[in-house]
Design a protein around this motif. Structure first.
Motif, short mmCIF file in Angstrom:
data_model
loop_
_atom_site.label_atom_id
_atom_site.label_comp_id
_atom_site.label_asym_id
_atom_site.label_seq_id
_atom_site.Cartn_x
_atom_site.Cartn_y
_atom_site.Cartn_z
N GLY A 161 0.80 -1.21 0.00
CA GLY A 161 0.00 0.00 0.00
C GLY A 161 0.83 1.26 0.00
O GLY A 161 0.31 2.36 -0.20
N GLY A 162 2.14 1.13 0.24
CA GLY A 162 3.06 2.26 0.15
C GLY A 162 3.65 2.34 -1.25
O GLY A 162 3.38 1.50 -2.11
N TYR A 163 4.51 3.33 -1.46
CA TYR A 163 5.01 3.53 -2.81
C TYR A 163 6.13 4.56 -2.83
O TYR A 163 6.39 5.27 -1.85
CB TYR A 163 3.87 4.02 -3.72
CG TYR A 163 3.22 5.31 -3.26
CD1 TYR A 163 3.79 6.55 -3.55
CD2 TYR A 163 2.04 5.30 -2.50
CE1 TYR A 163 3.21 7.73 -3.11
CE2 TYR A 163 1.46 6.48 -2.06
CZ TYR A 163 2.04 7.69 -2.37
OH TYR A 163 1.48 8.85 -1.93
N ALA A 164 6.78 4.64 -3.99
CA ALA A 164 7.56 5.80 -4.40
C ALA A 164 6.84 6.39 -5.60
O ALA A 164 6.31 5.66 -6.43
CB ALA A 164 8.98 5.40 -4.78
N MET A 165 6.82 7.73 -5.69
CA MET A 165 6.03 8.35 -6.76
C MET A 165 6.57 9.74 -7.04
O MET A 165 7.02 10.44 -6.14
CB MET A 165 4.56 8.42 -6.36
CG MET A 165 3.63 8.96 -7.42
SD MET A 165 1.90 8.90 -6.84
CE MET A 165 1.07 9.68 -8.20
N GLY A 166 6.56 10.12 -8.31
CA GLY A 166 7.01 11.44 -8.69
C GLY A 166 6.71 11.70 -10.15
O GLY A 166 5.84 11.06 -10.75
N THR A 167 7.46 12.62 -10.75
CA THR A 167 7.22 13.00 -12.13
C THR A 167 8.46 12.76 -12.98
O THR A 167 9.57 12.59 -12.47
CB THR A 167 6.84 14.49 -12.24
OG1 THR A 167 8.00 15.29 -11.92
CG2 THR A 167 5.71 14.84 -11.30
N VAL A 168 8.25 12.78 -14.30
CA VAL A 168 9.37 12.64 -15.23
C VAL A 168 10.41 13.72 -14.99
O VAL A 168 11.62 13.47 -15.03
CB VAL A 168 8.84 12.70 -16.69
CG1 VAL A 168 9.99 12.85 -17.67
CG2 VAL A 168 8.03 11.44 -17.00
N ALA A 169 9.96 14.94 -14.69
CA ALA A 169 10.88 16.05 -14.47
C ALA A 169 11.67 15.93 -13.18
O ALA A 169 12.68 16.62 -13.00
CB ALA A 169 10.10 17.36 -14.46
N GLY A 170 11.22 15.06 -12.27
CA GLY A 170 11.84 15.02 -10.95
C GLY A 170 11.25 16.04 -10.00
O GLY A 170 11.62 16.09 -8.83
N LEU A 171 10.33 16.87 -10.49
CA LEU A 171 9.68 17.88 -9.67
C LEU A 171 8.52 17.26 -8.91
O LEU A 171 7.66 16.60 -9.50
CB LEU A 171 9.17 19.01 -10.55
CG LEU A 171 8.48 20.17 -9.81
CD1 LEU A 171 9.51 20.99 -9.05
CD2 LEU A 171 7.70 21.04 -10.79
#
Length: 649
Positions: free
Chosen positions: A29-39
């Motif tokens: 239920g946890g995760y790592a998450m972000g954007t292509v830009a790293g922002l």
């Protein structure tokens, strides 16, 4: 799987790169998450987001590891990206990205600084709240790499500020422990300790929520990259730090995650690259917590487990991916929550609630499909008494006015202040679409459930005559009453007239053009045979490239943009917003009506690279260009697309 990669023009354009998100789940239920830009554009973004007692009770831990490269010339180049409350974006490492790839579900960035090329890979250790971030020198060098650890420890739905207590960071061998909750480990740890003030999340601002927070710069890791192939890696993990074994090396974690993802896909035996991509997307939603049976996260990053979403998603997530054994556990565990004929809706609060009219009926459907597809009659026999009790409770009447009308055999529902169907949004506590009366999809599900249970009863060698009698009565009433003069089906029968409160004297039949009627033709035991002319009217009013709208555009209540603050968004949630999961019922109905659906998937398959990478969003605007909204990664959206694509192979 489909090839998901972007070059420097997209990676270097902040609007484009920051609107495409990646997700790496941990299976808990946890995760790592972000954007292509790293922002980081959401308060929910981070490299280590840790699940709690329920999947929705997540804590954000390690927020970012900002790379900075010191070149042989002595020049220092920062590769991270942050947006600040001032409006500045600094640093702007995305401008040096020459490529981003999603490989086997794992993100990979590649920066070029002249002759120096550095690659970053990220993975989570399956079944454990542990992230690994590997940096590799591809060309050039030698260089010195610093990784600045921005940290917090807070509820994923909130923020933390510098006017509160300073995070407690304890130095340990090769890193630090933050707030006694998670550990950072890597080379050359140097403690720092200062607030980064005013970090801005543009997507939270767009959603009308508090968009700023303060982060704690805990320290930095430092390593040398001398020749191509050299790596500098960091791990972060949560749990009982004094008791749990230290995780494997970062490189092993990446390799383990990659092998597992490939095995998940191979087990499902996909027929093409799109199906393989959807299989891996589906895997993100199947979780286990506290050694319990499998459960389903409705959507990332903010949803937990919802029984309605779980049961709608069941066939796509479990039966279409060859995970029936896990699905069997899930169905048995959910059956144990039945009370007064209703399935618990655990929702995001962690409390057991009974507040849906359709969640239980979708459960009947899921059990029926499980037995039909797998031949697992043992499970059918085991659950049969509980399922019969569901029918008895609905006939006798249960919570919130849910009861069968003896006059026509149809299922009614409604109580003051409630919204019990899937169209359950509220604004300031007031339901937007209460749909009190006899909703069309609820009665299609009721009829489908009666027939499915009658089959299970006969498979068990028992008498199903009474179930078939009720099925026949409800079907006849449905066919007589739901067709509307407009050329489609009524959305709700016997609804309180607008001028009267619930329980008032006047009733009317609501003929608003909504997609709920699709279930009247799509379900295995649907009450109606599809009529091409009717389906074309429905499609002409509702269908978009990403699925059906929730209300036709010519309705006075239509809301074309699912935008703004919480009240605005909730007010438009089911008033024209597109819901990709409804593409499943539409395609089923069209196929049964002998209509071609060959071109139906073009838009939504293209969407796999537009928002939540490799996945399907929760919702989209009702007006062109139908920009995605809501959760970038939504279980029933993925599950229904996977189900109907596989069904058509």
């Amino acid at each position: 799987m489909i090839d998901i990669h972007f070059g420097p023009q997209l990676c270097g354009d902040l609007t484009s790169a920051a609107s495409r998100e990646w997700l790496v789940p941990d299976g808990l239920g946890g995760y790592a998450m972000g954007t292509v830009a790293g922002l980081r554009t959401r308060r929910y973004h981070g490299l280590l987001v840790v699940p709690g007692e329920t999947p929705a009770s997540r804590q954000v831990g390690l927020v970012s590891l900002d790379p900075a490269v010191t070149l042989p010339s002595g020049a220092r180049v920062r590769l991270g990206a942050h947006e600040w409350s001032s409006g500045d974006v600094d640093p702007r490492g995305f401008e040096l990205l020459e490529r981003f790839d999603l490989v086997d579900g794992l993100p990979r960035w590649r920066w070029r600084i002249g002759s120096v090329v550095i690659e970053r890979e990220l993975a989570m250790l399956p079944g454990r709240s542990c992230v690994a971030v590997v940096h590799r020198l591809i060309a050039g060098g030698p260089v010195r790499l610093e990784l600045s650890a921005a940290c917090t420890w807070r509820d994923a739905h909130g923020e933390r500020r510098a006017d509160g207590p300073i995070p407690q960071v304890e130095a340990v061998a090769d890193g630090a422990v933050v707030e006694g909750a998670y550990r950072l480990a890597g080379p050359g740890w140097t403690p720092e300790g200062q607030w980064w003030l005013g970090v801005h999340h543009r997507e939270e601002a767009n959603r009308g929520l508090n968009a700023d927070e303060d982060l704690w710069y805990a320290g930095r890791f430092v390593g040398e990259l001398t020749r191509p192939g050299d790596t500098v890696s960091v791990r972060a993990w949560a749990g009982q730090l004094a008791l749990d074994p230290e995780p494997p090396s970062a490189e092993e974690i990446v390799a383990t995650a990659r092998r597992r993802n490939r095995q998940v896909v191979a087990t499902a035996k996909p027929v093409d690259d799109v199906e393989a991509t959807l299989v891996l997307a589906a895997d993100a939603f199947v979780v286990r917590t506290n050694d319990a049976a499998a459960d389903v996260v409705a959507g990332y990053p903010w949803f937990g487990a919802w029984s309605r979403d779980t049961m709608i998603s069941y066939e796509g997530l479990f039966l279409c991916t060859n995970r029936a054994a896990e699905g069997r556990e899930l169905l048995r565990s959910y059956a144990a929550t039945l009370s007064e004929g209703m399935l618990a809706n655990t929702a995001d609060t962690g409390r057991v609630e009974y507040n849906t009219v359709d969640g239980t009926l979708w459960f009947l459907h899921a059990v029926s499909r499980h037995v039909t597809v797998t031949g697992d009659t043992d499970l059918g026999d085991e659950l049969l008494p509980a399922l019969r009790a569901v029918i008895d409770a609905h006939v006798a009447g249960t919570r919130y006015g849910i009861a069968v009308d003896p006059a026509d055999g149809l299922l009614g529902q409604g109580a003051p202040g409630t919204a019990l169907t899937w169209m359950d949004a509220r604004v300031y506590g007031v339901p937007v679409t209460p749909r009190t009366g006899k909703p069309v999809e609820v009665n299609a599900l009721w009829i489908n459930g009666l027939a499915g249970l009658a089959e299970l009863t006969e498979l068990a060698g028992q008498d199903a005559d009474e179930l078939w009698r009720r099925h026949g009565q409800a079907t006849a009433s449905f066919r007589e009453r739901f067709p509307a003069p407009t050329g489609w089906l009524h959305d709700v029968l016997d609804a309180p007239a607008p001028a009267y409160p619930l329980g008032g004297a006047a009733l009317h039949d609501d003929d608003a053009l909504r997609p709920n009627q699709l279930l009247a033709w799509s379900l295995p035991f649907a009450p109606l045979e599809p009529d091409e002319a009717t389906l074309r009217r429905v499609a002409d009013g509702l269908l978009t490239p990403l699925g059906p709208r929730s209300l036709a555009p010519d309705s006075p209540e239509f809301v074309g943009r699912h935008r703004g603050g919480p009240a605005e968004r909730d007010g438009g949630y089911h008033q024209g917003t597109v819901w990709p999961w409804l593409l499943g019922p539409y395609v089923d109905a069209a196929r049964r009506g002998k209509m071609s659906v060959d071109d139906t998937f073009v838009g939504i398959e293209s969407h796999l690279t537009e928002y939540g990478l490799g996945s399907v969003s929760e919702t989209a605007d009702g007006l062109a260009p139908h920009a995605a909204t809501g959760c970038p990664f939504q279980a029933w959206s993925v599950a229904e697309l996977l189900r109907v694509r596989r069904k058509g192979q």
